[in-house]
Write an enzyme that holds these catalytic residues in place. Structure first.
Site, mmCIF file in Angstrom:
data_model
loop_
_atom_site.group_PDB
_atom_site.id
_atom_site.type_symbol
_atom_site.label_atom_id
_atom_site.label_comp_id
_atom_site.label_asym_id
_atom_site.label_seq_id
_atom_site.Cartn_x
_atom_site.Cartn_y
_atom_site.Cartn_z
ATOM 1 N N HIS A 126 39.909 -124.447 -89.334
ATOM 2 C CA HIS A 126 38.847 -124.955 -90.204
ATOM 3 C C HIS A 126 37.590 -124.090 -90.092
ATOM 4 C CE1 HIS A 126 36.435 -128.349 -91.966
ATOM 5 N NE2 HIS A 126 35.477 -127.774 -91.267
ATOM 6 N N TYR A 157 32.306 -132.391 -95.069
ATOM 7 C CA TYR A 157 33.170 -132.928 -96.121
ATOM 8 C C TYR A 157 32.295 -133.570 -97.194
ATOM 9 C CZ TYR A 157 36.859 -132.319 -92.656
ATOM 10 O OH TYR A 157 37.717 -131.795 -91.737
ATOM 11 N N ASP A 208 39.599 -129.533 -98.160
ATOM 12 C CA ASP A 208 39.749 -130.973 -97.915
ATOM 13 C C ASP A 208 38.665 -131.738 -98.682
ATOM 14 O OD1 ASP A 208 40.281 -133.471 -96.939
ATOM 15 O OD2 ASP A 208 40.053 -132.954 -94.811
ATOM 16 N N HIS A 210 38.582 -134.942 -98.603
ATOM 17 C CA HIS A 210 38.281 -136.027 -97.661
ATOM 18 C C HIS A 210 37.897 -137.299 -98.417
ATOM 19 C CE1 HIS A 210 37.246 -137.430 -93.570
ATOM 20 N NE2 HIS A 210 37.780 -136.304 -93.153
ATOM 21 N N ARG A 281 50.890 -135.970 -94.644
ATOM 22 C CA ARG A 281 49.880 -135.596 -93.664
ATOM 23 C C ARG A 281 49.492 -136.730 -92.745
ATOM 24 N NH1 ARG A 281 46.644 -132.137 -92.335
ATOM 25 N NH2 ARG A 281 44.594 -133.054 -92.048
ATOM 26 N N HIS A 310 48.378 -134.591 -89.430
ATOM 27 C CA HIS A 310 46.948 -134.556 -89.139
ATOM 28 C C HIS A 310 46.757 -134.102 -87.682
ATOM 29 C CE1 HIS A 310 42.938 -136.994 -89.007
ATOM 30 N NE2 HIS A 310 42.746 -135.878 -89.680
ATOM 31 N N GLU A 337 47.947 -128.640 -88.755
ATOM 32 C CA GLU A 337 46.502 -128.564 -88.508
ATOM 33 C C GLU A 337 46.278 -128.440 -87.000
ATOM 34 O OE1 GLU A 337 44.261 -132.063 -89.592
ATOM 35 O OE2 GLU A 337 42.356 -131.053 -89.259
#
Ligand code: MG
Length: 416
Positions: A126, A157, A208, A210, A281, A310, A337
Site C-alpha cells: 500500500h 481512504y 481501494d 473502502h 476478499r 484481507h 494483501e
C-alpha cells in the site's frame, strides 16, 4: 488415548498500538498447544469474554482431532450466528486447532490442504501520499524491493479527510472525519493518469474505495478508472449495498474485489455463483477462521473467482500465517494483501519504520523475501509462536473508535 482440550486462554496484546487477540488452546498432551487469531481490534474485550465465558466450557474435554465438528458446535451453539464477535471468537479456536493438527501430523498446515501449488505467495503493498510525487516515490521504493502489485491512495481512504467539520459543512455538524466524495473521485482519476504517465503499465495497480462513496457514484467512478487498467478495485460499495455490484459489473471491465466486511455465507454466495466479483476478499477471522475460509476458497475455485484475503495491520501474525498457508495450497489465489511485516534489514523497513516489537511478540511468522513473494515457515502447524512475556509489555487499550466516524458535508455518517 485421545488428545483433548484441557484449557483455552485468551492473550490480548498491542505491540504496534493495535489491539490483537490471541487464543491459546492447551491440550492433555504436555507441550502440545495451538495458537489462533480472534482479533476484533475495536471490540477485543467482548470477544475475550465470549471465549472465556461460553466457548471454553463448551470445548474443554473435547477431542482436538474433530475440527469440523467442533467448528459446527461453536457456530450453532448460541442459536443466533454469523456475527463478527462470535465469528472472531470461533476463529481463534479454529486456527489453534489447525495449528495443533499440523503439529500432531508433523506438517505445515498447507500440507494438510494437499500441499503447495506455488513456491511463494505474491503480495501487494500500500502506498499513500499527499500528491503524485510522494506516491510515485513510494511506488519506486517498493519496486526496488521487488513488489509488483501496489495499491495507491491519495490521502486516506475516501480522499483527504478533514479532522473536524470544515467550513462547507452544515451548521452544527458533529465531530468526525469529513469527506468530499466529488473531490476524492476527481483527484483519484487524475492520480492514476499521472502514475501511468510516469510509471508506465508495467506494474499492477490497485485502488481501494473502502465503501466511502455512494453506490450511484461508484457506477460512474469505476467506469472513469477503466483507462488505467487496474488489477482490481476494492470494496466499491458498502456491505449493505452489495446488490449494486451487478449493475456496476455490467457497466465496466474493471475487476472488482469485495468482502473484507463479510460475515455470513448468505452475503457472498450469490456474488460468487453469478461471477459478480473477481476477487473474494474476506477477513478470515471475521468469517470464523480457517475451516470456513478453506471451504470458501474451494467454492470460489469452482466458479473461477480468485481469492485475495484481507491482510491489514489489525490482525495478528497468526492470521497472516493462516492466510499464507491457504494461499500456498489454493489453485485460485489471486494475490495476497501484505501489510508490512518486514524482515530485518529489509529496504521496506525504511518506508514505514521497523516492526521489531511485533516480531519479538510473534517469532516465526511468514517472511517477505524481498522479491515480491512471502514464504511460509516450514515448521509443523502454522509456524508462529507467541512470546507471552513480550506480549505482556504491550497492553491493549480500550477507547472509543474514532476512525470509523466518517461523515458527508451535511453531517450525515458515511460508511467507513
Ligand atoms: Mg480494503
Amino acid at each position: 488415548m485421545a488428545v483433548v482440550i484441557r484449557n483455552i486462554r485468551v492473550i490480548c496484546t498491542a505491540p504496534e498500538g493495535i489491539n490483537l487477540v490471541v487464543v491459546k488452546v492447551e491440550t492433555s498432551e504436555p507441550g502440545l498447544y495451538g495458537l489462533g487469531c480472534a482479533t476484533f481490534s475495536y471490540r477485543h474485550l467482548t470477544v475475550r469474554h465470549l471465549i472465556e465465558t461460553y466457548l471454553a466450557p463448551l470445548l474443554e474435554g473435547q477431542d482436538v482431532r474433530n475440527i469440523t465438528e467442533l467448528w459446527q458446535l461453536m457456530h450453532q451453539n448460541a442459536y443466533w450466528r454469523c456475527g463478527p464477535i462470535v465469528n472472531n471468537a470461533i476463529s481463534g479456536i479454529d486456527m489453534a486447532l489447525w495449528d495443533i493438527k499440523g503439529k500432531m501430523a508433523g506438517m505445515p498446515v498447507y500440507d494438510l490442504f494437499g500441499g503447495k501449488v506455488r513456491a511463494g505467495v505474491p503480495i501487494y503493498r500500500h502506498v499513500d501520499g499527499a500528491d503524485l510525487d510522494e506516491i510515485c516515490e513510494g511506488i519506486e521504493r517498493y519496486r526496488e524491493a521487488g513488489v509488483r502489485y501496489i495499491r495507491c491512495q491519495r490521502g486516506g481512504y475516501g480522499g483527504t479527510g478533514f479532522g473536524r467539520a470544515p467550513a462547507w459543512t452544515a451548521r452544527g455538524a458533529w465531530p468526525g472525519i469529513y469527506l468530499d466524495s466529488g473531490a476524492y473521485m476527481r483527484d483519484t482519476v487524475k492520480l492514476f493518469e499521472g502514475i501511468r504517465q510516469r510509471e508506465g503499465f508495467d506494474i499492477d495497480l490497485i485502488h481501494d474505495v473502502h465503501e466511502r462513496i455512494h453506490p450511484t457514484q461508484a457506477m460512474g467512478f469505476v467506469k472513469e478508472m477503466e483507462p488505467y487498467k487496474l488489477f482490481f478495485m476494492e470494496d466499491v460499495v458498502p456491505l449493505e449495498h452489495i446488490g449494486w455490484l451487478e449493475k456496476i459489473r455490467e457497466r465496466s471491465t474493471v475487476p472488482l474485489s469485495q468482502g473484507e466486511l463479510f460475515n455470513n455465507p448468505a452475503e457472498y454466495q450469490k456474488l460468487v455463483e453469478k461471477r459478480t466479483i473477481d476477487y473474494m476478499r474476506v477477513h478470515i477471522s471475521q468469517i470464523g477462521g480457517i475451516t470456513p475460509a478453506r471451504k470458501l476458497q474451494l467454492y470460489c475455485e469452482q466458479y473461477g473467482v480468485r481469492i485475495c484475503w484481507h491482510g491489514p495491520g489489525d490482525m495478528s501474525p497468526i492470521a497472516h500465517a493462516a492466510n499464507i498457508h491457504i494461499d500456498l495450497a489454493a489453485q485460485n489465489l489471486g494475490i495476497q494483501e501484505w501489510s508490512g511485516i518486514k524482515p530485518p534489514n529489509s529496504i521496506l523497513q525504511e518506508i514505514k519504520g521497523p516492526q521489531g516489537a511485533l516480531l519479538d511478540v510473534f517469532p516465526g511468522m511468514p517472511e517477505y523475501g524481498n522479491d515480491g513473494y512471502v514464504y511460509a515457515s516450514e515448521r509443523p502447524g502454522l509456524g508462529v509462536e507467541l512470546d507471552e512475556r513480550e506480549a505482556a509489555k504491550y497492553p491493549c487499550e480500550n477507547s472509543v473508535t474514532l476512525w470509523t466516524q466518517t461523515r458527508n458535508a451535511d453531517g450525515s455518517l458515511q460508511a467507513p
